[in-house]
Design an enzyme around this catalytic site. Structure first.
Site, short mmCIF file in Angstrom:
data_model
loop_
_atom_site.label_atom_id
_atom_site.label_comp_id
_atom_site.label_asym_id
_atom_site.label_seq_id
_atom_site.Cartn_x
_atom_site.Cartn_y
_atom_site.Cartn_z
N CYS A 136 49.24 46.67 39.72
CA CYS A 136 49.35 45.24 39.40
C CYS A 136 48.25 44.82 38.43
O CYS A 136 47.11 44.59 38.83
CB CYS A 136 49.28 44.41 40.68
SG CYS A 136 49.34 42.64 40.37
N CYS A 139 46.73 41.40 38.96
CA CYS A 139 45.82 41.33 40.12
C CYS A 139 44.47 41.95 39.78
O CYS A 139 43.42 41.43 40.16
CB CYS A 139 46.39 42.07 41.33
SG CYS A 139 48.14 41.81 41.62
N ASP A 140 44.49 43.08 39.06
CA ASP A 140 43.28 43.90 38.97
C ASP A 140 42.71 44.08 37.56
O ASP A 140 41.63 44.66 37.40
CB ASP A 140 43.57 45.30 39.56
CG ASP A 140 43.97 45.22 41.02
OD1 ASP A 140 43.46 44.32 41.72
OD2 ASP A 140 44.81 46.02 41.47
#
Ligand code: FAD
Ligand code: NAP
Length: 313
Positions: A136, A139-140
């Site tokens: 992701c 997300c990261d």
């Protein structure tokens, strides 16, 4: 005694399919209960710009899903933060057990559990998950400012993730196992124009390399698919973007499946192999897998469920 709740229509999943089924189900006065699962809002909450949702030339995925949730709630859906851990479709009313301990009984069920990211299955991938290995980018990606990143995959997700990661990374290498991408042409154009992105064709990752203390990725060993020649690409982040698998675990022994785990539906409908159980979205669709098609199927599922319940009464 577990808390038991009965509903005429239980919707499992809170992506575009689930929320659209909820809007239609509520407007048909079925007073649906929707159980959101571990990812409220579904896959679109893991992306940034969505540019193909009709009516919005650009909308942030999480914003779009927040709007869908409000819409479903305003129409009268009871939206519950819980995850279904067991589902019994052998007799009516159907029974679903939540992680919370609540037992939901339902006269009809819409399954809209979508899909989950696929992994390569390498032991080293598992070892560094959360320590440099991710599925992701939104997300990261932030953790890799000024660092080098490798993305694997050749579809829209891989291209989108590679482009997004250039916001942080000094360089992104896209590793693909063939010599052409399956991503949309418009996405490919953006990829090839981006000076921070290099594409490594005809290669597959065979090992994620890294340090143990502190844990972190230092590189990815890749192999040429024809010559078997190996090389290591130095990187701090490795993003897997090789597609998604349908989340059909709950029903795999109870419903007919097709194409490696997608829930089969009668063509042109959302009726599964069990009367009263309907499936919509990525859970059943191995071809289109889009937000708008999932929403369309969510609408169909609620209408099919309404017709089923009317016929029962
Ligand atoms: P999902 O969105 O997968 O939602 C599934 C839901 O089921 C989740 O809420 C989950 O919590 C819930 N669930 C699962 N198991 C359980 C359980 N046991 N109990 C309760 N709930 C459960 N499509 C586009 O059209 N345009 C785009 O720009 C686009 N960008 C994308 C970017 C990325 C990074 C990804 C991964 C996908 C993208 N897609 C895009 C595809 C799109 O997100 C999917 O087609 C769509 O979200 C599928 O919707 P769905 O409702 O079927 O399921
Ligand atoms: P996808 O289209 O199935 O593509 C998966 C990619 O990963 C393919 O290129 C595949 O290679 C590669 N791959 C699969 N297994 C692999 C393995 N073990 N090792 C190496 N490579 C592997 O999946 P996706 O990109 O996640 O897209 C899923 C759906 O969501 C699609 O319908 C897509 O259009 C949609 N989506 C849309 C958007 C958008 O509209 N902006 C954004 C993201 C996703 P091959 O090509 O060789 O098979």
């Amino acid at each position: 005694m577990p808390d038991t709740r009965h509903t005429r229509l239980l919707i499992i999943g809170s992506g575009p399919a689930g929320y659209t089924a909820a809007v239609y189900g509520a407007r048909a006065m079925l007073e649906p209960i929707l159980v959101q699962g571990i990812q409220p809002g579904g896959q679109l909450t893991t992306t940034t710009d969505v540019e193909n949702w009709p009516g919005d030339s650009s909308v942030m995925g999480p914003d779009l899903m927040a709007r869908m949730e409000s819409h479903a709630r305003e129409m009268g859906t009871d939206i519950i933060t819980d995850m279904i851990t067991a589902l019994d479709l052998s007799s009516r009313p159907f029974t679903a057990t939540g992680d919370s301990g609540t037992v939901y009984t339902a006269d009809a069920v819409v399954l809209a559990t979508g899909a989950q990211a696929k992994w390569l299955g390498l032991p080293s991938e598992e070892k560094f998950k959360g320590f440099g290995v991710s599925a992701c980018a939104t997300c990261d990606g932030f953790f890799y400012r000024g660092k080098e990143i490798v993305v694997v995959g050749g579809g829209n997700t891989a291209v989108e993730e590679a482009l997004f990661l250039t916001n942080f990374a000094s360089k992104v290498t896209l590793v693909h196992r063939r010599d052409s991408l399956r991503a949309e042409k418009i996405m490919q154009d953006r990829l090839f124009r981006n000076p921070k992105i290099e594409v490594l064709w005809n290669h597959t990752p065979i090992e994620i390399q890294g340090d143990d203390t502190p844990p972190g990725v230092t590189g990815v060993k890749v192999r040429h698919v024809e010559t078997a020649e190996e090389q290591v690409i130095p990187c701090a982040g490795f993003f897997v973007a090789i597609g998604h698998a349908p989340a059909s675990e709950l029903v795999k022994d109870q419903l007919t499946l097709h194409n490696g785990g997608y829930v089969w539906v009668e063509p042109g409908t959302t009726r599964t192999s069990v009367p009263g159980v309907f499936a919509a979205g990525d859970l059943t669709d191995h071809v289109y897998r889009q937000a708008v098609t999932s929403a369309g199927m969510g609408c169909m599922a609620a209408l099919d469920a309404e017709a089923f319940l009317s016929a029962q009464e």
